[in-house]
Write an enzyme that holds these catalytic residues in place. Structure first.
Site, mmCIF file in Angstrom:
data_model
loop_
_atom_site.group_PDB
_atom_site.id
_atom_site.type_symbol
_atom_site.label_atom_id
_atom_site.label_comp_id
_atom_site.label_asym_id
_atom_site.label_seq_id
_atom_site.Cartn_x
_atom_site.Cartn_y
_atom_site.Cartn_z
ATOM 1 N N ARG A 4 40.928 40.051 -40.341
ATOM 2 C CA ARG A 4 40.420 38.964 -40.986
ATOM 3 C C ARG A 4 41.699 38.027 -40.769
ATOM 4 N NH1 ARG A 4 38.101 37.433 -46.810
ATOM 5 N NH2 ARG A 4 36.217 37.991 -45.638
ATOM 6 N N HIS A 50 31.984 34.628 -39.500
ATOM 7 C CA HIS A 50 32.142 35.655 -40.511
ATOM 8 C C HIS A 50 30.708 36.849 -40.281
ATOM 9 C CE1 HIS A 50 33.295 38.466 -43.702
ATOM 10 N NE2 HIS A 50 33.388 37.505 -44.777
ATOM 11 N N LYS A 82 59.808 39.579 -38.036
ATOM 12 C CA LYS A 82 60.774 39.716 -36.782
ATOM 13 C C LYS A 82 60.679 38.920 -35.694
ATOM 14 C CE LYS A 82 61.101 44.306 -37.888
ATOM 15 N NZ LYS A 82 61.103 45.658 -37.733
ATOM 16 N N ARG A 88 36.017 42.077 -51.175
ATOM 17 C CA ARG A 88 34.711 42.748 -50.570
ATOM 18 C C ARG A 88 34.784 43.079 -49.157
ATOM 19 N NH1 ARG A 88 33.576 39.883 -54.942
ATOM 20 N NH2 ARG A 88 34.974 38.522 -54.163
ATOM 21 N N THR A 89 35.111 42.321 -48.276
ATOM 22 C CA THR A 89 35.142 42.716 -46.830
ATOM 23 C C THR A 89 36.137 43.627 -46.523
ATOM 24 O OG1 THR A 89 34.431 40.409 -46.693
ATOM 25 C CG2 THR A 89 34.916 41.456 -44.582
HETATM 26 N N1 CP Z 1 32.207 37.612 -48.938
HETATM 27 C C1 CP Z 1 33.597 37.753 -48.731
HETATM 28 O O1 CP Z 1 34.087 37.659 -47.548
HETATM 29 O O2 CP Z 1 34.453 38.449 -49.783
HETATM 30 P P1 CP Z 1 35.946 38.613 -49.717
HETATM 31 O O3 CP Z 1 36.422 37.176 -49.462
HETATM 32 O O4 CP Z 1 36.155 39.060 -51.162
HETATM 33 O O5 CP Z 1 36.068 39.544 -48.655
#
Ligand code: CP
Length: 360
Positions: free
Chosen positions: A135, A168, A114, A85-86
């Site tokens: 992320r 998050h 490397k 999703r993110t």
């Molecule tokens: N809610 C959320 O962070 O979903 P994903 O891990 O699929 O990005």
């Protein structure tokens, strides 16, 4: 004062409020790193802009206008931890605003294999892109990379799309947007009682959303979890300091009739110190069954950051209170709004909408 010129040790020594102040010094996010950098005024502005973009994107002329707004910018999606999703909603948000995107999703395919450092990787991305959305499973890495870029000749913004177990922030923004839309006709988020359920100890979405809820008046928050997965004392301390009424319990059944929002979470066993640790905790009492939903207020909402497992069975999806699919789609609009704010095109979008309304 921006992060530029601030020594790393000095930044690290700051508390969350002071860090947030630096990140928002220009009036818009220099980077998006933590939920605490968004206060009520910023939350209201992001939600309002997300709605403007959502409505504008419904028509072909509106979508075409939006697709040209940031057509001269490019965004890098640097996701070294799994995401559906993110990743996709940030990518879709970029597409809505016309940004082209690049991606690294596996460092096995990049020069980190490397021996290139994360610092050099991120500086490399900044040579080609105007925004980095990242992320990582490392707590604090997005902050460190943001600081590195702010000292560099190409100080491009970073959006933290999930860092370790700590933050998050964009998930929290889309959660706030979902709550605001859900409670639009019944007084908004002020005065509401939100219950977080499940693995709260390791859920970064819960930590970030709890911090944002502290911006609203007379909010109560209940944390419902088995002892092993209960919320950290740091979150409780932060909320109490902001005057939020908090309660901690393992009794989901008691909270269902009184909560306005039930925010479910899955067991985050990817963080287990040893494989199988989580499986030793009985979480069956923290699953929501159709009979449990019957006990909830008719106006309540069921949320989940997703992905889900057994804690919310698909039979519940058709209940009008199940908000998680809409919540996920809201992520695209909120992230588009956030990117528009970062690049300072939010006012132009609003002016365009006003002009259209007046037939200009
Ligand atoms: N809610 C959320 O962070 O979903 P994903 O891990 O699929 O990005």
């Amino acid at each position: 004062m921006s992060l530029s010129g601030l020594p790393w040790e000095a930044y690290q020594a700051l508390d969350a409020d002071a860090r947030a102040h630096h990140l928002m010094a220009s009036g818009r996010p220099e980077h998006v790193l933590m939920a605490q950098q968004f206060r009520r005024a910023e939350l209201d502005a992001i939600c309002a802009l997300a709605t403007e973009i959502r409505l504008l994107a419904k028509s072909q002329p509106g979508a075409l206008y939006l697709s040209q707004v940031l057509a001269h910018k490019r965004a890098m999606l640097y996701f070294t931890q799994p995401s559906t999703r993110t990743f996709l909603s940030h990518q879709a948000a970029c597409q809505i605003l016309g940004l082209q995107t690049g991606e690294v999703r596996d460092t096995a395919t990049s020069s980190e294999m490397k021996g290139e450092s994360r610092e050099d990787s991120v500086r490399t991305f900044s040579s080609y892109f105007d925004l980095i959305i990242m992320r990582t499973k490392e707590r604090g890495l997005a902050e460190r990379m943001a600081w590195v870029l702010s000292q560099s000749e190409r100080p491009v913004p970073i959006i933290n799309a999930g860092s370790g177990q700590d933050q998050h922030p964009t998930q929290a923004l889309l959660d706030i947007y979902t709550l605001q839309r859900s409670f639009e006709t019944c007084g908004g988020i002020d005065g509401k009682h939100i219950a977080f359920v499940g693995d709260l100890a390791r859920g970064r979405t819960v930590r970030s959303l709890a911090a944002l809820l502290a911006n609203y008046r007379d909010v109560s928050i209940s944390f419902i979890a088995p002892e092993a997965f209960q919320i950290g004392t740091d979150v409780l301390t932060l909320l109490r300091a902001c005057g939020v009424t908090v309660s901690v319990s393992d009794n989901l059944q008691a909270i269902l009739p009184v909560a306005d929002g039930v925010y479910m979470t899955r067991v985050q066993d990817e963080w287990d110190a040893e494989a199988g640790d989580s499986a030793r905790v009985d979480v069956s009492r923290f699953h929501l069954r159709p009979a449990d939903v019957d006990k909830m207020k008719p106006t309540a909402v069921i949320m989940h950051p997703l992905p889900r497992r057994e804690e919310v069975p698909p039979e519940i999806d058709h209940d009008p209170r199940a908000m998680y699919w809409r919540q996920m789609r809201n992520g695209m609009w909120v992230r588009a709004a956030l990117i528009a704010q970062i690049f300072g095109v939010d006012e132009a979008i609003c002016a365009h909408i006003r002009d259209q309304a007046h037939g200009a």
